[in-house]
Enzyme design. Structure first.
Site, PDB file in Angstrom:
ATOM      1  N   TYR A 259       0.803  -1.219   0.000  1.00 50.64           N
ATOM      2  CA  TYR A 259       0.000   0.000   0.000  1.00 50.64           C
ATOM      3  C   TYR A 259       0.840   1.275   0.000  1.00 50.64           C
ATOM      4  O   TYR A 259       0.517   2.233  -0.724  1.00 50.64           O
ATOM      5  CB  TYR A 259      -0.984  -0.014   1.172  1.00 50.64           C
ATOM      6  CG  TYR A 259      -2.206  -0.848   0.889  1.00 50.64           C
ATOM      7  CD1 TYR A 259      -3.357  -0.279   0.363  1.00 50.64           C
ATOM      8  CD2 TYR A 259      -2.212  -2.222   1.134  1.00 50.64           C
ATOM      9  CE1 TYR A 259      -4.477  -1.046   0.083  1.00 50.64           C
ATOM     10  CE2 TYR A 259      -3.323  -2.994   0.870  1.00 50.64           C
ATOM     11  CZ  TYR A 259      -4.453  -2.403   0.335  1.00 50.64           C
ATOM     12  OH  TYR A 259      -5.558  -3.183   0.057  1.00 50.64           O
TER      13      TYR A 259
ATOM     14  N   GLU B  84      -8.875  -6.811   4.664  1.00 45.54           N
ATOM     15  CA  GLU B  84      -8.205  -7.930   3.998  1.00 45.54           C
ATOM     16  C   GLU B  84      -7.498  -8.843   4.988  1.00 45.54           C
ATOM     17  O   GLU B  84      -7.436 -10.063   4.787  1.00 45.54           O
ATOM     18  CB  GLU B  84      -7.232  -7.393   2.951  1.00 45.54           C
ATOM     19  CG  GLU B  84      -7.959  -6.764   1.771  1.00 45.54           C
ATOM     20  CD  GLU B  84      -7.164  -5.687   1.063  1.00 45.54           C
ATOM     21  OE1 GLU B  84      -5.908  -5.682   1.184  1.00 45.54           O
ATOM     22  OE2 GLU B  84      -7.781  -4.829   0.401  1.00 45.54           O
TER      23      GLU B  84
ATOM     24  N   GLY C 208     -22.022 -14.669 -17.764  1.00 46.04           N
ATOM     25  CA  GLY C 208     -22.469 -14.323 -16.420  1.00 46.04           C
ATOM     26  C   GLY C 208     -23.277 -15.417 -15.746  1.00 46.04           C
ATOM     27  O   GLY C 208     -23.581 -15.318 -14.560  1.00 46.04           O
TER      28      GLY C 208
END
Length: 438
Positions: free
Chosen positions: A129, A171, A312
């Site tokens: 990050y 996360e 889909g």
């Protein structure tokens, strides 16, 4: 993702305002350590016009410099979306959306959940990050010049830090849950292709078996895995997310992949073509744990309406198979739109489920009909594009939940129709497949 939408991936999930409307994992409550001052919030809000005017220039420069400085990240990013400009455009809009909602963190919760699941499937780590943050601030400074003074950069550094903490916290929880799940793991696990089954002219189902022969975890219907394989023409490994298209078992995962051909300005799908043509049975590839929050509520007893366009149908077939496998009399309506019978995947499997389960109903739309091969009432029910208004009595049911998956234009049209027919927006759940232009 923060990484592929602030990084931002898949197949798929490239409409930030859409993400803001999607349901959040109930376990997540934001608790950032970084707190923006009122002055920093106002500075970030004041940059919104500049982001509208120069956002794509900022994100294009950001990605270029980031990949030059950290070429190892090419194994995470979708290189095709870099070349077409889709990823810089998506990131620019995501940054703008974050700035717009800087005083309303609740609005960001669904996006954090959806994007966080993508990050976890790619093995994004906390130490990556700061790399992204440094690159983004550098690009902002270079593009905006003197407009981006120290006050602006400090405000955006704090804003990015706060957002990063949201993602890292969420996360980390996903990683802990994955490792605690029987048969689960963190990061990548080696699998091999144990079987390839053609599902119409464009889709192949891949049966993926772990090389270590260890057990596989259970997953929720609608979830996906990331698959990573080597792309010779790029010289790097590339990941893609694919929905699991069957119910869980302890021996293999099944994904069903459409081969994407080049159409006009749209390039051919690199990973889908590698999977279809270059990887035979026995070939090895890396696979992630199942992730994703577009999942069926398996404990509900109310009706469920599954609406899919093209490929889909992969998560909706998993959902359908799960419901009938529970042995409940839960009413299911399966709505599918596809170009024609030649590319209609899994139609025999669907027909068998319909025949064996009277509580399941279907409506299949073919845009094109080959009168010699396609039989109305057997292969399809309606000719033309999907139109839920034609099947209002079938599809609009009291207390039903609606799960829609397909290209963005398809999803927008179906969602709009349902709302016009009185369906509450909170009962509509969506997952995008394909690019926004499809």
């Amino acid at each position: 993702m923060l990484f592929q939408r602030l990084l931002i991936p898949r197949l798929a999930h490239r409409a930030f305002p859409l993400l803001l409307r999607l349901p959040l994992s109930k376990a997540y409550t934001p608790a950032p350590k970084t707190k923006l001052t009122p002055q920093q919030i106002q500075i970030v809000k004041a940059t919104i016009p500049a982001l509208q005017d120069h956002g794509i220039a900022i994100t294009t420069l950001f990605y270029t410099r980031l990949l030059e400085k950290h070429p190892e990240l090419k194994n995470i990013f979708n290189i095709t979306h870099q070349a077409t400009g889709e990823q810089p455009a998506a990131l620019a809009h995501a940054v703008w959306a974050y700035a717009t909602n800087i005083e309303n963190p609740e609005a960001l919760k669904p996006a954090i959940s959806r994007i966080g699941h993508k990050h976890a499937s790619l093995g994004i780590t906390a130490d990556q990050y700061p790399i992204v943050g440094e690159g983004l601030l550098s690009a902002i400074k270079e593009v905006l010049g003197s407009t981006a003074d120290e006050r602006v950069l400090d405000a955006w550094k704090a804003a990015y830090g706060q957002l990063a903490e949201h993602f890292i916290d969420f996360e980390s929880g996903l990683y802990r849950a994955a490792e605690a799940t029987p048969g689960g793991w963190k990061g990548w696990r080696k699998f091999f292709i144990s079987k390839k089954v053609h599902e119409g002219e464009e889709i192949i189902s891949f049966y993926l078996t772990p090389i270590d022969k260890g057990p596989l975890p259970a997953y929720k219907p609608g979830q996906f895995v990331s698959v990573k394989c080597f792309v010779p023409e790029l010289g790097v490994y590339q990941p893609r997310q694919y929905s699991l298209s069957d119910v869980p078992n302890k021996e293999y995962f099944q994904i069903s992949v459409k081969r994407e051909f080049a159409v006009g300005q749209k390039p051919a799908g690199r990973i889908s073509n590698v999977l279809h043509e270059a990887l035979p049975v026995g070939a090895e590839l890396d696979v992630s744990m199942p992730f994703g929050d577009f999942v069926l509520d398996i404990n509900a007893t109310t009706p469920v309406v599954l609406v899919s366009g093209g490929v889909g149908l992969t998560p909706t077939m998993s959902m359908l198979t799960t419901v009938v496998g529970q042995g409940k009399a839960r009413r299911v309506v399966f709505v599918h739109a596809v170009r024609n019978g030649r590319v209609h995947a899994m139609k025999e499997r669907l027909a068998r489920i319909i025949e064996e389960n009277p509580q399941v109903h279907r409506a299949v739309f073919y845009e094109e009909v080959n009168s010699r091969r396609d039989r109305q009432g057997v292969d399809y029910d309606f000719k033309g594009r999907a139109d839920l208004r034609k099947i209002k009595d079938l599809a609009v049911l009291p207390d039903a939940n609606y799960y829609i998956c397909g290209p963005k234009q398809f999803m927008d049209a179906q969602s709009k129709s349902l709302k016009e027919m009185g369906v509450d927006e909170t009962r509509i759940h969506m997952e995008v497949f394909g690019s926004p232009a499809e």
